[in-house]
Scaffold this active site. Structure first.
Site, mmCIF file in Angstrom:
data_model
loop_
_atom_site.group_PDB
_atom_site.id
_atom_site.type_symbol
_atom_site.label_atom_id
_atom_site.label_comp_id
_atom_site.label_asym_id
_atom_site.label_seq_id
_atom_site.Cartn_x
_atom_site.Cartn_y
_atom_site.Cartn_z
ATOM 1 N N ARG A 75 0.801 -1.336 0.030
ATOM 2 C CA ARG A 75 -0.022 0.021 -0.040
ATOM 3 C C ARG A 75 0.945 1.266 0.132
ATOM 4 O O ARG A 75 0.405 2.128 -0.558
ATOM 5 C CB ARG A 75 -1.062 0.003 1.083
ATOM 6 C CG ARG A 75 -1.717 1.316 1.279
ATOM 7 C CD ARG A 75 -2.998 1.015 2.217
ATOM 8 N NE ARG A 75 -2.860 0.557 3.505
ATOM 9 C CZ ARG A 75 -2.510 0.958 4.635
ATOM 10 N NH1 ARG A 75 -2.177 2.369 4.373
ATOM 11 N NH2 ARG A 75 -2.139 0.261 5.577
ATOM 12 N N TYR B 201 -16.326 15.087 -17.040
ATOM 13 C CA TYR B 201 -16.566 13.576 -16.686
ATOM 14 C C TYR B 201 -17.748 13.438 -15.934
ATOM 15 O O TYR B 201 -17.834 14.111 -14.748
ATOM 16 C CB TYR B 201 -15.581 12.846 -16.509
ATOM 17 C CG TYR B 201 -15.757 11.543 -16.338
ATOM 18 C CD1 TYR B 201 -15.913 10.669 -17.296
ATOM 19 C CD2 TYR B 201 -15.683 10.848 -14.723
ATOM 20 C CE1 TYR B 201 -16.244 9.223 -16.918
ATOM 21 C CE2 TYR B 201 -15.810 9.459 -14.694
ATOM 22 C CZ TYR B 201 -16.171 8.738 -15.639
ATOM 23 O OH TYR B 201 -16.549 7.270 -15.505
ATOM 24 N N ASP C 1 -7.173 17.159 -16.232
ATOM 25 C CA ASP C 1 -7.625 15.773 -16.546
ATOM 26 C C ASP C 1 -7.069 15.412 -17.931
ATOM 27 O O ASP C 1 -7.667 16.062 -18.919
ATOM 28 C CB ASP C 1 -9.140 15.222 -16.081
ATOM 29 C CG ASP C 1 -9.409 13.931 -16.479
ATOM 30 O OD1 ASP C 1 -8.651 13.269 -17.403
ATOM 31 O OD2 ASP C 1 -10.131 13.530 -15.916
ATOM 32 N N LYS D 246 -8.466 4.204 -19.564
ATOM 33 C CA LYS D 246 -8.830 4.488 -21.140
ATOM 34 C C LYS D 246 -7.506 4.451 -22.073
ATOM 35 O O LYS D 246 -6.961 3.110 -22.186
ATOM 36 C CB LYS D 246 -9.305 5.965 -21.047
ATOM 37 C CG LYS D 246 -10.326 6.401 -20.116
ATOM 38 C CD LYS D 246 -11.696 5.212 -20.016
ATOM 39 C CE LYS D 246 -12.536 5.522 -18.819
ATOM 40 N NZ LYS D 246 -12.939 7.012 -18.240
HETATM 41 C C1 LIG Z 1 -13.342 7.502 -17.179
HETATM 42 C C2 LIG Z 1 -12.979 8.859 -16.698
HETATM 43 C C3 LIG Z 1 -12.539 9.081 -15.456
HETATM 44 C C4 LIG Z 1 -12.884 8.109 -14.247
HETATM 45 O O1 LIG Z 1 -11.742 7.107 -14.402
HETATM 46 P P1 LIG Z 1 -12.049 5.852 -13.835
HETATM 47 O O2 LIG Z 1 -10.778 4.831 -13.963
HETATM 48 O O3 LIG Z 1 -13.012 5.092 -14.364
HETATM 49 O O4 LIG Z 1 -12.234 5.809 -12.235
HETATM 50 C C5 LIG Z 1 -12.368 10.348 -15.157
HETATM 51 N N1 LIG Z 1 -12.020 11.255 -16.153
HETATM 52 C C6 LIG Z 1 -12.258 11.160 -17.316
HETATM 53 C C7 LIG Z 1 -12.181 12.214 -18.166
HETATM 54 C C8 LIG Z 1 -12.582 9.829 -17.703
HETATM 55 O O5 LIG Z 1 -12.918 9.523 -18.928
#
Ligand SMILES: *Cc1c(COP(=O)(O)O)cnc(C)c1O
Length: 400
Positions: free
Chosen positions: A57, A115, A189, A214
């Site tokens: 952790r 998001y 992000d 992603k």
């Molecule tokens: C999917 C996504 C998230 C969240 O991510 P997870 O891995 O599903 O927790 C945050 N920001 C964007 C732009 C996303 O596409």
């Protein structure tokens, strides 16, 4: 070494871990803890006087290797220092960043079209804990600056560009300047762009977060996230203690899968961009479609910003069908090759209906304000042969 080789080479290089043998590929350290030779060594590692691992952790060689690779990609081509931590998901990255650098009472200024999960996290978790939440059009620099001047409690601008699902782009460099003039940090992000297309820290951002689930993984087989910061001291002293205590760390298995995917990031992104651009141009000429949102089209409202800060225009696009919700449903059902799945950035093409899927948590008025109409369909364009994709879309459009 990392600063001398090209971005593509850095993606493809195998990861190494400190160990007595030399595996060519990054080993998966599936262990919860690490043993010591003797008590003296254990005490030195616990006290931080000697580098070593204690408990997964707090850190794990597999996870750490992948984190430093992602930091190297985000900072590639610059002399900037910085570091990254991997988290259990993109949401964990955003939550850990917010509670790591902000105290309750401090505010976050953000855009409307985030998001969906991020909007919900801010509203249903952070706001009740005492964090302030402010919205403005981050494309309007003057209004953004006014918001910061009026609300001195705002300590972070939180930005997504290109933003979901209309692909609106925001100017990272000018928002970084606005933030810094007002004693704020800027967090971006970078999930949709990846460092292959856009490096926010080099444009002035203080933090980058990712859902590595992603494009960075690219194969849709792990959930993980990352926080990258330009200031190593802030990362170690503010972010890491929260990550460790909240337990938002990434598992070594998910990190290992992510590392496997990262190797082909440059190749994949190149093809995602090519395919999406071709499809966007073709879709733009179809009579059943009112509007194509793709930052690479000169008609896109923020094309000029995308050109200035991105290497190419990405693999995401959305279309607005003339027939509204009913046409959207029929169109999606008519697609054979594209999978209907609420994710993005995989090698195969994915299609999603924001009004009933990702943004169903928002009210109809909120959706309308963000340009999310009932006829809007979002594509994460994959790396297939674009001719096959175009034929699939043509057949589905012909059925309307
Ligand atoms: C999917 C996504 C998230 C969240 O991510 P997870 O891995 O599903 O927790 C945050 N920001 C964007 C732009 C996303 O596409």
């Amino acid at each position: 070494m990392d600063s001398k080789i090209s971005f593509d080479t850095l993606c493809a290089r195998p990861g190494r871990a400190d160990c007595p043998v030399q595996p060519h590929q990054l080993p998966l350290y599936a262990t919860s803890s690490f043993a010591f030779q003797n008590l003296e060594e254990g005490m030195a590692v616990f006290d931080g006087q000697q580098h070593g691992y204690l408990y997964s952790r707090f850190g794990n060689p597999t996870t750490d290797q992948v984190a430093s690779r992602i930091a190297a990609l985000e900072l590639h081509g610059s002399e900037a220092t910085g570091m990254a931590y991997l988290t259990s998901s993109g949401m964990a990255a955003i939550a850990t960043l917010a509670v790591g650098v902000l105290s309750p009472g401090a505010g976050i200024l953000t855009q409307g079209n985030l998001y969906g999960g991020t909007t919900s996290l801010f509203r249903s978790v952070l706001q009740p804990l005492g964090f302030g939440l402010f919205h403005t059009d981050l494309g309007d620099e003057q209004r953004t600056e006014q918001m910061l001047e009026q609300h001195s409690s705002i300590k972070m601008i939180y930005l997504e560009t290109p933003a979901n699902p209309t692909l609106a782009c925001y100017d990272i460099a000018s928002l970084a300047a606005v933030a810094h003039r007002n004693d704020c940090s800027l967090a971006v992000d970078n999930t949709f762009a990846t460092p292959y297309l856009q490096q926010p820290i080099l444009l002035g951002a203080d933090f980058v977060v990712h859902s590595t689930t992603k494009y960075l993984n690219g194969h849709g087989n792990s959930i993980a996230g990352a926080i990258i910061g330009r200031d190593t001291a802030i990362m170690k002293e503010k972010i890491f203690p929260k990550l460790k205590l909240l337990g938002t760390n990434c598992s070594p298995w998910e990190a290992w899968l992510l590392h496997n995917g990262l190797k082909t990031l440059a190749l994949r992104m190149e093809r995602h961009c090519q395919n999406a651009h071709r499809l966007a141009q073709w879709l733009d000429r179809q009579p059943q479609i009112l509007r194509v949102n793709y930052p690479g089209l000169p008609t896109h409202s923020t094309h000029h910003i995308a050109r200035q800060q991105m290497r190419d225009f990405g693999g995401m696009l959305s279309v607005e069908l003339a027939g509204g919700s009913e046409a959207g449903r029929q169109f999606m059902d008519g697609l054979q090759l594209c999978s209907m799945a609420p994710t993005l950035g995989d090698v195969d093409t994915l299609v999603m209906h924001p009004a009933t899927m990702s943004h169903r948590g928002l009210s109809a008025e909120e959706r309308a304000a963000q340009g999310i109409t009932d006829g809007l369909v979002r594509f994460s364009v994959g790396i297939e042969d674009v001719v096959d994709l175009q034929e699939d879309l043509a057949a589905a459009l012909a059925s309307l």
